[in-house]
Design an enzyme around this catalytic site. Structure first.
Site, mmCIF file in Angstrom:
data_model
loop_
_atom_site.group_PDB
_atom_site.id
_atom_site.type_symbol
_atom_site.label_atom_id
_atom_site.label_comp_id
_atom_site.label_asym_id
_atom_site.label_seq_id
_atom_site.Cartn_x
_atom_site.Cartn_y
_atom_site.Cartn_z
ATOM 1 N N CYS A 42 52.621 44.454 40.427
ATOM 2 C CA CYS A 42 53.119 43.085 40.429
ATOM 3 C C CYS A 42 54.290 42.916 41.363
ATOM 4 O O CYS A 42 54.560 43.774 42.153
ATOM 5 C CB CYS A 42 53.481 42.638 39.040
ATOM 6 N N ARG B 212 48.748 42.410 44.699
ATOM 7 C CA ARG B 212 49.023 43.489 43.764
ATOM 8 C C ARG B 212 48.393 43.249 42.395
ATOM 9 O O ARG B 212 48.399 44.133 41.547
ATOM 10 C CB ARG B 212 50.536 43.601 43.557
ATOM 11 N N TRP C 171 52.140 41.408 35.586
ATOM 12 C CA TRP C 171 50.904 42.033 35.077
ATOM 13 C C TRP C 171 51.301 42.663 33.755
ATOM 14 O O TRP C 171 51.976 43.682 33.706
ATOM 15 C CB TRP C 171 50.350 43.071 36.063
ATOM 16 N N ASN D 162 60.011 44.181 36.923
ATOM 17 C CA ASN D 162 58.752 44.932 37.024
ATOM 18 C C ASN D 162 58.983 46.301 36.442
ATOM 19 O O ASN D 162 59.996 46.922 36.731
ATOM 20 C CB ASN D 162 58.333 45.133 38.489
ATOM 21 N N GLY D 163 58.038 46.773 35.662
ATOM 22 C CA GLY D 163 58.173 48.111 35.096
ATOM 23 C C GLY D 163 58.031 48.066 33.584
ATOM 24 O O GLY D 163 57.535 47.086 33.024
ATOM 25 N N GLU E 20 28.344 59.525 35.338
ATOM 26 C CA GLU E 20 29.322 58.621 35.964
ATOM 27 C C GLU E 20 29.233 58.718 37.491
ATOM 28 O O GLU E 20 29.320 57.715 38.192
ATOM 29 C CB GLU E 20 30.733 58.960 35.454
ATOM 30 N N LYS F 54 28.473 55.550 39.921
ATOM 31 C CA LYS F 54 29.335 55.114 41.030
ATOM 32 C C LYS F 54 28.522 54.940 42.298
ATOM 33 O O LYS F 54 28.662 53.966 43.012
ATOM 34 C CB LYS F 54 30.440 56.132 41.321
ATOM 35 N N GLU G 228 26.220 51.882 42.124
ATOM 36 C CA GLU G 228 26.960 50.615 42.136
ATOM 37 C C GLU G 228 27.384 50.197 43.531
ATOM 38 O O GLU G 228 27.267 49.037 43.890
ATOM 39 C CB GLU G 228 28.261 50.767 41.317
ATOM 40 N N HIS H 5 12.696 70.186 32.673
ATOM 41 C CA HIS H 5 11.872 69.370 31.777
ATOM 42 C C HIS H 5 11.414 68.075 32.445
ATOM 43 O O HIS H 5 11.110 67.105 31.762
ATOM 44 C CB HIS H 5 12.643 69.084 30.491
ATOM 45 N N LYS I 249 33.255 41.923 37.887
ATOM 46 C CA LYS I 249 34.273 42.839 37.378
ATOM 47 C C LYS I 249 34.311 42.854 35.857
ATOM 48 O O LYS I 249 34.204 43.888 35.241
ATOM 49 C CB LYS I 249 35.655 42.481 37.942
HETATM 50 N N1 GLU Z 1 56.710 45.162 31.166
HETATM 51 C C1 GLU Z 1 56.913 43.824 31.627
HETATM 52 C C2 GLU Z 1 56.027 42.835 30.896
HETATM 53 O O1 GLU Z 1 55.036 43.169 30.305
HETATM 54 C C3 GLU Z 1 56.787 43.681 33.134
HETATM 55 C C4 GLU Z 1 55.405 43.831 33.627
HETATM 56 C C5 GLU Z 1 55.334 43.742 35.154
HETATM 57 O O2 GLU Z 1 55.720 44.731 35.817
HETATM 58 O O3 GLU Z 1 54.868 42.722 35.654
HETATM 59 O O4 GLU Z 1 56.331 41.695 30.906
#
Ligand code: GLU
Length: 611
Positions: A2, A27, A73, A99-100, A484, A488, A491, A507, A606
């Protein structure tokens, strides 16, 4: 994952921020938002879904020249407007984008709630806004307050902070998630990658972990964790090249294949889901008391496609370590088979998107009959995540390519953690548990080394691309990887491929072997290697070309194979998580050589949201 953007300078901030977010869209994200100064307060607008939802919600005239923005995300807390960033502190003094993942957010949230802070979202990130506000207590300035707050944080972050009482100040910091400062003429921009600077600046400062940047339109300072000023070089960035970074990879599929060391590491909570001293795993979201596990006599796994094969890998791991019988079902079949649902069976549903209709319907069938279902899901807040009583998020990051790769390895990793947890509750002694913990922790590095085979595999792809059909064979816990691997290839290259057990060869499938029908074998060191070598020879004797993947240095393998790929050794229980990597790379490069639509293969979607 993100993206974040911040701007201060003479221009109107909003168009700069939105353009920045647009550049970061690739991203992957599920919601977005902005915060900007308006009069003497911070305004926040945030919306789930695509960026246009945010744009439509923005005030038509926002003259503010300072602001921060985010694409989220979700990792903690479902996808919703409230959980989107920025997050505002209770009194509106501080806004944060993050982010994180903040690992210790539960403790921090409790502590802040005790101090009277009210939380508006379910995210881990919101603690940052309140914590900074808490430290902004009159004795500390903004910089000291951010620093004091970050001292309390365990986890990963890239953040930008906006302050109500300082109309020319942004503070950015990083630990594990990228953050770059773009230095312009009397203006500054911060972002997770330089593509967001397009049209503004080519001069960039790359923050390292533990560093903070204090930004105003005309100047910037960089400081370390101890608030000592540090000199960082200003580097010229080639934005066009940076833009191509998405970019650096030609397709999402290869990007996602290459991201697997990180994805697998995140599936283990960067080690946080492992208890080293006890040689076991800790899975917070199961919502089951440990003692409930004693009552489980059987596990049924429900999934489709690649998730089904991850289920097979997991079934092997659980049976091996915990000695609990596990069966894996095609969820679409399970649903129509009037399944026998029992009290002592645990039901596990696996889906990357959490929207797989076949799996959702099977889960509902089980639930309607009173069964208890847990989920292994990548997308936070998805239907399946909400439907199940508990479960584990894989945290693999957004997977965009239709053909699933990093979701498979992270699902398998989560299942390995479950197997370890259940195993240690039963027969597995602590010594063996510790061995597995060590092997798990080494796995990302070994995946990384396996990815080093890609140039070799690219060459092999040129040789194998023109065959009409390819067989895949393996035995034991590698059988699922043969299936798998074949999936792949089908697909994305549209070459017909089938997976068989190596034992099943005689067999029936042996009738197909000729010089026009190559076979991919997975032949791992251990008890069954002799048998595998015999099977390879049987194919050889009928002029079938053979490509062999192994972790063994048995010299006979050189003689019996036309092409041999050696991968690192890991614990036998975990080895399917490594052997799948050459399968993915092989399918990718064959498809590339054939000029296929790799990320969106014909006829496929997807998330399969219809039955
Ligand atoms: N952990 C945060 C959340 O869930 C940030 C996620 C992100 O990196 O967008 O809001």
């Amino acid at each position: 994952m993100c993206g974040i953007v911040g701007y201060c300078g003479p221009r109107k901030a909003m168009p700069v921020l939105i353009q920045g977010l647009r550049q970061l869209e690739y991203r992957g994200y599920d919601s977005s938002g902005v915060a900007f100064l308006q009069g003497d307060s911070i305004n926040v607008v945030k919306k789930q879904g695509k960026l246009v939802n945010l744009e439509n919600a923005l005030p038509s005239r926002a003259a503010s020249t300072i602001g921060i923005a985010h694409t989220r995300w979700a990792t903690h807390g479902g996808v919703s407007d409230e959980n989107a960033h920025p997050h505002l502190s209770g009194n509106g003094k501080v806004a944060v984008v993050h982010n994180g993942i903040i690992d210790n957010f539960v403790d921090l949230r409790r502590e802040l709630q005790d101090k009277g802070y009210e939380f508006k979202s379910e995210t881990d990130s919101e603690v940052l806004a309140h914590l900074i506000d808490y430290y902004l207590d009159g004795t500390r300035g903004p910089e000291e307050a951010v620093s004091a707050a970050l001292d309390r944080i365990e986890g990963t972050y890239g953040i930008i902070v906006l302050f109500k009482d300082d109309s020319e100040l942004l503070i950015g910091a990083r630990n594990g998630s990228p953050l770059i400062v773009g230095v312009g003429e009397k203006e500054m921009i911060l972002a997770s990658d330089a593509t967001a600077f397009i049209g503004l600046s080519r001069q960039a400062i790359f923050l390292d972990d533990g560093e903070m940047a204090v930004i105003s339109p005309r100047e910037y300072r960089t400081v370390n964790r101890h608030q000592q000023e540090i000199q960082k070089p200003v580097e010229e960035v080639d934005i066009e090249a940076a833009e191509a970074m998405k970019g650096e990879y030609e397709h999402f599929l290869i990007k996602e294949i290459m991201e697997q060391p990180d994805a697998v590491s995140r599936a283990m909570g960067e080690g946080g889901r492992l208890l080293k001293d006890f040689g076991t795993a800790k899975l917070g979201g199961l919502n089951l008391e440990k003692r409930d596990f004693f009552d489980i006599n059987r596990i049924h796994i429900l999934a489709m496609g690649t998730g089904y094969y991850a289920g097979m890998v997991g079934a092997g791991m659980i049976e091996n370590l915990a000695r609990i019988p596990v069966q894996v079902f095609d969820a679409s079949e399970y649903r129509v088979s009037n399944p026998i649902v029992q009290r002592d069976t645990l039901y596990l549903a696996i889906s990357q998107s959490g929207e797989t209709a076949d799996t959702i319907m099977a889960v509902k069938e089980v639930q309607n009959k009173g069964g208890r279902v847990l989920g292994i899901v990548n997308v936070v807040g998805s239907t399946l995540a909400r439907l199940t009583e508990g479960g584990v998020y894989t945290h693999a990051g957004p997977e965009k390519s239709v053909a699933s790769t990093k979701a498979f390895t992270s699902q398998s990793t989560v299942l390995a953690l479950m197997a370890l947890l259940l195993g240690r509750m039963r027969d597995v002694p602590v010594r063996r548990g510790k061995e597995l913990v060590d092997a798990l922790l080494e796995l990302p590095n070994k995946i990384h080394r396996t990815l080093g085979l890609r140039d070799r595999i690219r060459e092999l792809a040129k040789k194998y691309k023109d065959y009409q059909s390819i067989l895949y064979m393996a035995r034991g816990n590698q059988y699922a990887i043969a299936l798998e691997g074949a999936l792949k290839l089908k697909e994305i290259s549209y070459i017909h491929a089938e997976g068989f057990s190596s034992g099943g060869l005689k067999h029936g499938p042996l009738a197909l072997i000729s010089e026009d029908m190559p076979s991919v074998f997975i032949a791992m060191d251990g008890e069954t290697l002799e048998k595998d070598i015999n099977n390879i020879q049987e194919v050889r004797a009928r002029k079938g070309p053979t490509l062999v993947v192994t972790d063994s240095d048995d010299p006979r393998l050189e003689d019996v194979s036309d092409d041999l790929l050696r991968i690192p050794k890991t614990d036998e229980v975990l080895s399917p998580i490594l052997t799948v990597v050459p399968m993915q790379l092989f399918a990718y490069y064959v498809a590339l050589e054939l000029g296929r639509e790799i990320d969106q293969p014909r006829n496929l979607a997807k998330s399969v949201t219809v039955e």
